[in-house]
Each structure stands twice: as structure tokens, then as C-alpha cells.
Design a protein around this motif. Sequence first.
Motif, PDB file in Angstrom:
ATOM      1  N   PHE A 111       0.849  -1.187   0.000  1.00 24.41           N
ATOM      2  CA  PHE A 111       0.000   0.000   0.000  1.00 24.41           C
ATOM      3  C   PHE A 111       0.882   1.232   0.000  1.00 24.41           C
ATOM      4  N   VAL A 112       0.582   2.137  -0.899  1.00 25.53           N
ATOM      5  CA  VAL A 112       1.274   3.415  -0.932  1.00 25.53           C
ATOM      6  C   VAL A 112       0.239   4.492  -0.635  1.00 25.53           C
ATOM      7  N   PRO A 113       0.432   5.257   0.420  1.00 25.77           N
ATOM      8  CA  PRO A 113      -0.535   6.314   0.711  1.00 25.77           C
ATOM      9  C   PRO A 113      -0.449   7.415  -0.355  1.00 25.77           C
ATOM     10  N   PRO A 114      -1.486   8.224  -0.496  1.00 26.11           N
ATOM     11  CA  PRO A 114      -1.432   9.326  -1.464  1.00 26.11           C
ATOM     12  C   PRO A 114      -0.180  10.175  -1.244  1.00 26.11           C
ATOM     13  N   ALA A 115       0.444  10.555  -2.361  1.00 17.98           N
ATOM     14  CA  ALA A 115       1.690  11.318  -2.268  1.00 17.98           C
ATOM     15  C   ALA A 115       1.746  12.373  -3.362  1.00 17.98           C
ATOM     16  N   VAL A 116       2.350  13.488  -3.040  1.00 18.93           N
ATOM     17  CA  VAL A 116       2.644  14.541  -4.006  1.00 18.93           C
ATOM     18  C   VAL A 116       4.160  14.671  -4.054  1.00 18.93           C
ATOM     19  N   VAL A 117       4.715  14.593  -5.257  1.00 20.34           N
ATOM     20  CA  VAL A 117       6.160  14.650  -5.435  1.00 20.34           C
ATOM     21  C   VAL A 117       6.496  15.851  -6.307  1.00 20.34           C
ATOM     22  N   LEU A 118       7.338  16.734  -5.795  1.00 16.28           N
ATOM     23  CA  LEU A 118       7.817  17.879  -6.568  1.00 16.28           C
ATOM     24  C   LEU A 118       9.203  17.545  -7.088  1.00 16.28           C
ATOM     25  N   VAL A 119       9.352  17.553  -8.413  1.00 19.69           N
ATOM     26  CA  VAL A 119      10.653  17.265  -9.016  1.00 19.69           C
ATOM     27  C   VAL A 119      11.166  18.525  -9.707  1.00 19.69           C
ATOM     28  N   LYS A 120      12.483  18.683  -9.709  1.00 21.05           N
ATOM     29  CA  LYS A 120      13.073  19.886 -10.281  1.00 21.05           C
ATOM     30  C   LYS A 120      13.703  19.646 -11.642  1.00 21.05           C
ATOM     31  N   GLU A 121      13.895  18.387 -12.007  1.00 22.95           N
ATOM     32  CA  GLU A 121      14.488  18.062 -13.305  1.00 22.95           C
ATOM     33  C   GLU A 121      13.454  17.347 -14.158  1.00 22.95           C
ATOM     34  N   LYS A 122      13.363  17.745 -15.411  1.00 18.41           N
ATOM     35  CA  LYS A 122      12.388  17.108 -16.309  1.00 18.41           C
ATOM     36  C   LYS A 122      12.723  15.649 -16.582  1.00 18.41           C
ATOM     37  N   ASP A 123      13.986  15.260 -16.350  1.00 13.80           N
ATOM     38  CA  ASP A 123      14.400  13.871 -16.566  1.00 13.80           C
ATOM     39  C   ASP A 123      14.419  13.046 -15.286  1.00 13.80           C
ATOM     40  N   HIS A 124      13.834  13.558 -14.216  1.00 17.29           N
ATOM     41  CA  HIS A 124      13.749  12.820 -12.950  1.00 17.29           C
ATOM     42  C   HIS A 124      13.015  11.506 -13.201  1.00 17.29           C
ATOM     43  N   TRP A 125      13.424  10.461 -12.515  1.00 21.51           N
ATOM     44  CA  TRP A 125      12.826   9.138 -12.753  1.00 21.51           C
ATOM     45  C   TRP A 125      11.322   9.118 -12.531  1.00 21.51           C
ATOM     46  N   VAL A 126      10.816   9.934 -11.637  1.00 21.19           N
ATOM     47  CA  VAL A 126       9.363   9.977 -11.390  1.00 21.19           C
ATOM     48  C   VAL A 126       8.624  10.438 -12.647  1.00 21.19           C
ATOM     49  N   MET A 127       9.270  11.274 -13.440  1.00 20.73           N
ATOM     50  CA  MET A 127       8.646  11.770 -14.671  1.00 20.73           C
ATOM     51  C   MET A 127       8.745  10.766 -15.818  1.00 20.73           C
ATOM     52  N   LYS A 128       9.550   9.733 -15.664  1.00 27.57           N
ATOM     53  CA  LYS A 128       9.806   8.786 -16.755  1.00 27.57           C
ATOM     54  C   LYS A 128       9.242   7.392 -16.526  1.00 27.57           C
ATOM     55  N   GLU A 129       8.785   7.093 -15.316  1.00 26.21           N
ATOM     56  CA  GLU A 129       8.314   5.743 -15.002  1.00 26.21           C
ATOM     57  C   GLU A 129       6.797   5.693 -14.918  1.00 26.21           C
ATOM     58  N   GLU A 130       6.264   4.521 -15.171  1.00 26.35           N
ATOM     59  CA  GLU A 130       4.836   4.287 -15.018  1.00 26.35           C
ATOM     60  C   GLU A 130       4.588   3.878 -13.572  1.00 26.35           C
ATOM     61  N   LEU A 131       3.938   4.748 -12.820  1.00 25.22           N
ATOM     62  CA  LEU A 131       3.684   4.505 -11.397  1.00 25.22           C
ATOM     63  C   LEU A 131       2.191   4.283 -11.187  1.00 25.22           C
ATOM     64  N   PHE A 132       1.860   3.285 -10.400  1.00 23.50           N
ATOM     65  CA  PHE A 132       0.464   2.998 -10.093  1.00 23.50           C
ATOM     66  C   PHE A 132       0.211   3.353  -8.634  1.00 23.50           C
ATOM     67  N   GLY A 133      -0.807   4.125  -8.398  1.00 27.44           N
ATOM     68  CA  GLY A 133      -1.140   4.535  -7.041  1.00 27.44           C
ATOM     69  C   GLY A 133      -1.568   5.982  -7.034  1.00 27.44           C
ATOM     70  N   PRO A 134      -1.963   6.431  -5.908  1.00 29.05           N
ATOM     71  CA  PRO A 134      -2.387   7.832  -5.787  1.00 29.05           C
ATOM     72  C   PRO A 134      -1.168   8.754  -5.665  1.00 29.05           C
ATOM     73  N   ILE A 135      -0.449   8.926  -6.808  1.00 30.23           N
ATOM     74  CA  ILE A 135       0.772   9.729  -6.806  1.00 30.23           C
ATOM     75  C   ILE A 135       0.614  10.877  -7.798  1.00 30.23           C
ATOM     76  N   LEU A 136       0.872  12.075  -7.349  1.00 32.72           N
ATOM     77  CA  LEU A 136       0.854  13.254  -8.204  1.00 32.72           C
ATOM     78  C   LEU A 136       2.282  13.768  -8.311  1.00 32.72           C
ATOM     79  N   ALA A 137       2.826  13.804  -9.515  1.00 32.87           N
ATOM     80  CA  ALA A 137       4.167  14.337  -9.744  1.00 32.87           C
ATOM     81  C   ALA A 137       4.032  15.734 -10.331  1.00 32.87           C
TER      82      ALA A 137
END
Length: 69
Positions: free
Chosen positions: A2-28
Motif C-alpha cells: 500500500f502506498v498512501p497518497p503522495a505529491v512529489v515535486l521534481v526539479k528536473e524534467k528527466d527525474h525518474w518519477v517523470m519517466k516511469e509508469e507509477l500505479f497509485g495515488p501519486i501526483l508528480a
Amino acid sequence: YFVPPAVVLVKEKDHWVMKEELFGPILAICIADSIENACLIANDTKYALTGALFSRNPRHIAYARTFFN
């Protein structure tokens, strides 16, 4: 797992969060310096499952309608 809802702020457009398919209540969030760069960042993802634009500027909305795939 279980992953709780999360908000992730990234500073690089090539950050892995911006490039991977993530399942869950995640806002990048990736901050861009212009609507043109925002659309380039959004369109430069492998999966492109979900995207959104929040703007009160009609020019930004029109631009995103044209260039946000």
C-alpha cells in the motif's frame, strides 16, 4: 503493498518519477518556465497515461489543446 497518497515535486524534467509508469495515488509536479516548455516536458514521457493543465489564461489553454498530446 500500500502506498498512501503522495505529491512529489521534481526539479528536473528527466527525474525518474517523470519517466516511469507509477500505479497509485501519486501526483508528480514538475515546474516549467513557460507553457511551451510544460508541453514539451509532458510530451516527453514514455507512457503518457494522464496529464492535466490548470490555468486561467485562455492562451495557455489554447496552446495546450494544440500541443499537449
